[in-house]
Enzyme design. Structure first.
Site, PDB file in Angstrom:
ATOM      1  N   GLU A 112      34.184  36.652  32.624  1.00 26.05           N
ATOM      2  CA  GLU A 112      34.367  35.207  32.622  1.00 26.05           C
ATOM      3  C   GLU A 112      33.829  34.574  33.893  1.00 26.05           C
ATOM      4  O   GLU A 112      33.195  33.508  33.863  1.00 26.05           O
ATOM      5  CB  GLU A 112      35.836  34.850  32.461  1.00 26.05           C
ATOM      6  N   GLU A 132      40.313  42.896  25.882  1.00 23.34           N
ATOM      7  CA  GLU A 132      41.686  42.453  25.611  1.00 23.34           C
ATOM      8  C   GLU A 132      42.261  43.004  24.303  1.00 23.34           C
ATOM      9  O   GLU A 132      43.361  43.561  24.281  1.00 23.34           O
ATOM     10  CB  GLU A 132      41.745  40.916  25.605  1.00 23.34           C
TER      11      GLU A 132
END
Length: 258
Positions: A112, A132
């Protein structure tokens, strides 16, 4: 005690380095504090025209936020990456252009953070991923929202749903990164992009970045009808006059950032 972040001003270029290679440059609260200070100084210093974000060690650019629990919390509330990602706290908008030089693991919050850059240069060793779902941990979904906007729809969803990583060559093919080079050439390639940006009018660059990103999610007719104050303010700057003079005199412009 080191903050885990190095910050150096080199002419008109600010160099921000994640320096915790033994921990895959995972971001601690102390690093978040240091990054916030770096982004704030970059925004406020008119002599800084571009920033380069990189990391030490060949194994990883960044493995995301530190989850060891060993570090103390940040002294200020902010999003991951010193506020740059907007995940877990207030979003900080970097007004200057940002070049990210990434290698090895670029995963989770590290992925990110890289996607927050305006230009990404990747070593051929880089692997981008969102683990994730694979590890069964879902918190803020900022990384997924960025990925679905910066990658082709089905590529992003496949990465999100499987947790599998993509290599640098695929990232370049999908338009996620601007250039892929060998790891030994990574720093030089990032510097080359920084120099390309500093060759342009810094105020024009900043005004263009603000205008484009502030309306990127709006319909085209709204973007076209919007008045952009930084662009309007640029009309009365010394750099605009210098650009016109340099063009008329057929010489390279000498920008002042004023």
């Amino acid at each position: 005690m080191s903050s885990g972040v190095e910050f150096v001003k080199d002419g008109h270029v600010a160099r921000v380095v994640l320096d915790r290679p033994k921990a895959l440059n995972a971001i601690t609260p102390q690093m978040d504090d240091a990054l916030l200070d770096a982004w704030t100084e970059i925004n406020n210093d008119p002599d800084i025209w571009v920033a380069v974000l990189s990391a030490t060690g060949e194994k990883a650019f960044c493995a995301g936020g530190d989850v060891s629990g060993a570090a103390e919390g940040p002294s200020r509330r902010m999003a991951l990456g010193g506020g740059l990602t907007g995940v877990g706290g207030p979003l900080l908008t970097l007004r200057k252009p940002l070049v990210a030089a990434v290698q090895g693991y670029v995963i989770g919050g590290g992925f990110e953070l890289a996607m927050c850059a305006d230009v990404i240069v990747a070593a051929d060793t880089a692997q981008f991923g969102m683990p994730e779902t694979k590890v069964g941990i879902i918190g803020e979904a900022g990384i997924m929202h960025r990925a679905i906007r910066q990658l082709p729809h089905h590529i992003a969803l496949a990465m999100i749903l499987t947790g599998e990583r993509i290599p640098a060559a695929a990232a370049e093919r999908y338009g996620l990164v601007n250039e892929v080079v060998g790891y030994p050439d990574l720093a030089e390639a990032a510097d080359r992009w920084a120099q390309k940006i500093t060759a342009a009018s810094p105020l024009a660059v900043q005004a263009a970045k603000e205008a484009v990103l502030s309306r990127v999610g709006w319909p085209l007719e709204v973007a076209l009808a919007t008045r952009y104050e930084p662009i309007e303010a640029y009309a009365s700057t010394k750099d605009r006059l210098e650009g016109r003079a340099a063009f008329a005199e057929r010489r390279a412009p000498r920008w002042q950032g004023r």
